[in-house]
Design a protein around this motif. Sequence first.
Motif, PDB file in Angstrom:
ATOM      1  N   GLU A 347       0.810  -1.213   0.000  1.00  0.00           N
ATOM      2  CA  GLU A 347       0.000   0.000   0.000  1.00  0.00           C
ATOM      3  C   GLU A 347       0.846   1.267   0.000  1.00  0.00           C
ATOM      4  N   LEU A 383       1.300  -7.259  -6.322  1.00  0.00           N
ATOM      5  CA  LEU A 383       0.900  -5.922  -5.860  1.00  0.00           C
ATOM      6  C   LEU A 383       2.118  -5.104  -5.435  1.00  0.00           C
ATOM      7  N   ASP A 425      -7.662  -7.101  -8.878  1.00  0.00           N
ATOM      8  CA  ASP A 425      -6.284  -6.594  -8.942  1.00  0.00           C
ATOM      9  C   ASP A 425      -5.761  -6.560 -10.374  1.00  0.00           C
ATOM     10  N   HIS A 691      -7.220   1.383  -4.935  1.00  0.00           N
ATOM     11  CA  HIS A 691      -6.475   0.510  -4.026  1.00  0.00           C
ATOM     12  C   HIS A 691      -6.925   0.769  -2.595  1.00  0.00           C
TER      13      HIS A 691
END
Length: 691
Positions: A347, A383, A425, A691
Amino acid sequence: MESGEEVFREFSANGIFMKTTEVEAKLDEGNIQEAESSLREGLSLNFEEARALLGKLEYQRGNVEGALRVFDGIDLQTAIQRLQPSIVEKPPSKKGRPRPESQHAVSQHAASLVLEAIYLKAKSLQKLGRLTEAAEECENVLNAVEKIFHQGISDAQVDNRLQDTVSQAVELLPELWMQAGCYNEAISAYRRSLLRHWNLDNDCCTRIQKSFAVFLLYSGVEAGPPSLGVQIDSSYVPKNNLEEAILLLMILMRKVILGKTQWDPSVMDHLTFALSLCNQTFVLAKQFEEIMPGLCPRVDRWNSLALCYSGAGQNKAALNLLRKSLHKHELPNDLMALLLAAKICSEDCYNASEGVEYARRAISNAKGLNEHLKGLSLRMLGLCLGKQAKVASSDFERSRLQSEALKSLDEAIALEPNNSDLVFDLGVQYAEHRNLNAALRFAKQYIDETGGSLLKGWRLLALVLSAQQRFSEAEVVTDAALDETAKWDQGPLLRLKAKLKISRSLPMEAIETYRYLLALVQAQKKSFGPFKVIPQIEDDKVDEYEVWHGLANLYSSLSHWKDAEICLAKARQLKRFSAEALHTEGTMLEGRGDVQDALVSYINALLVEPCYVPCKILIGALMSKMSPKVLPVARSVLSDALRLDPTNRRAWYYLGLVHRDDGRMADATDCFQAASMLEESDPIESFSSLH
């Protein structure tokens, strides 16, 4: 009664001892009355006391039905009336001498015998499956105690044997009502046991509190608030099962911390479940922090705290805890900790490279019993690589990382083809790479697999359509999503709809949408009340600041300066230091022709947030107009903006202008071409907002 369970058993009462052999023989012959007469004569007992001793003897011998026949002969009300005047302490008269203690002791013994008999009658009925009758008899014990002890039981008033009977009856009653399927009566019994003064010891009270909390959490029966009769002025009154269960469990945790009861890991498990249900993981973190060292393994505590802080949006604290638990001297291969650390790192662009290492370690440990977690590990790797690509030092490095990210996600979905999170995703990754056809396919697939129940799927579809310049279709999708979404969750969709109206050159309709959104946000704010002090993360929410800031931008674009200033002032009241607000202030000043003050606002925005791309672009644009001498500075600022956001069409356009003014026509052409291509695939909101 004292009964030794060794070679011989015997009765004792009034200072007299008597062996049970003779009485047992008469009971075996079925002569209950003769056995009773023997006890009354031998121990100087009345009818109820003798029956109580006989029934207890039968119960201990395992003859439950026989015990019940004996207990049925006891008149509880008569016994209570006989006990009441003598057991309750009365103040001595002024002239009279203090009352002798012998009468009180005899009354205590009689009360103990009779109440224990009724309690054992309830136990006998329970063993015979007559649960409702058992509960009623158990309730009779407590009613009798309340009649005998009007002010509640105190340590000075009651002997140990009588207290044991009372405690056992208090604990048994709610259990009996539950077994009988009478859940409302069970709730009343639990509250009665905890709110009345029964002189319970800590262990007994703890068991009842835990049992009630478990019932409230998992029974599926709505308890409702306690009756007004037991509420105290200015005291906190739980509104529902969850609040009452949390209150009980936190009381239990406080007892553990104060050393009043033993550590019970299951209490923490129940509290974790309860606080997670209401999204209060920050409160849960405080509970974990207060657990005394040594009660639970420190790595488990660190990992639990990390989960709590992550849920509360405090990723920095969570990651620091996970770094400790994953240290080489602790548990470096703990798969769950590795996955959580990778998720947190995914993140944040600047932690993404660290997350890549955690994800790769997770992949190597996802084997054997943990083989099913390999797909999740690959997803985390994809990710993290995607986030790492955003801060790559070169175009080549960025391209390589993006390719690896997509490869990892493709490997993950090959292992878990029905994983909707992976589908989402992949949709976002393809959208960010401007592969809009693939992104559209995955967005539709995600909505199909989730049945349109999740907001982020609709947002992805609408943003992909807007990037394809299909604004009318994007608005149709947004309206469909609004129909499928609860009112309180419509904020992000309404914000999207307002921006679609702006893209379609319908500013007045956009203003109306913003006004409706503002009303919704303020209504939500009032519903939470003024005392929301716990910083808890909330996904897919729009706060009041974003609405005022959006309105300020809209009015500024229409040159309605007064309205824009009012909205911007409202936004600044909610967030004093904000790069977004300074950016809007700068565009307003620039629109009015005050270029120097606009430049100051843009620079101040970068002091607040050094990587804020929109202000870097506008600084480069303004500097390119000032003088040929500052063109290298403008080029450097715009290049830095593109390093942070390579798909920003405005940065490419202004860099093209700088190259043109500096005589680099080939470079300018490339920049203008990139800006033109990106304009054709520019969404109304950044895909990274998903996100």
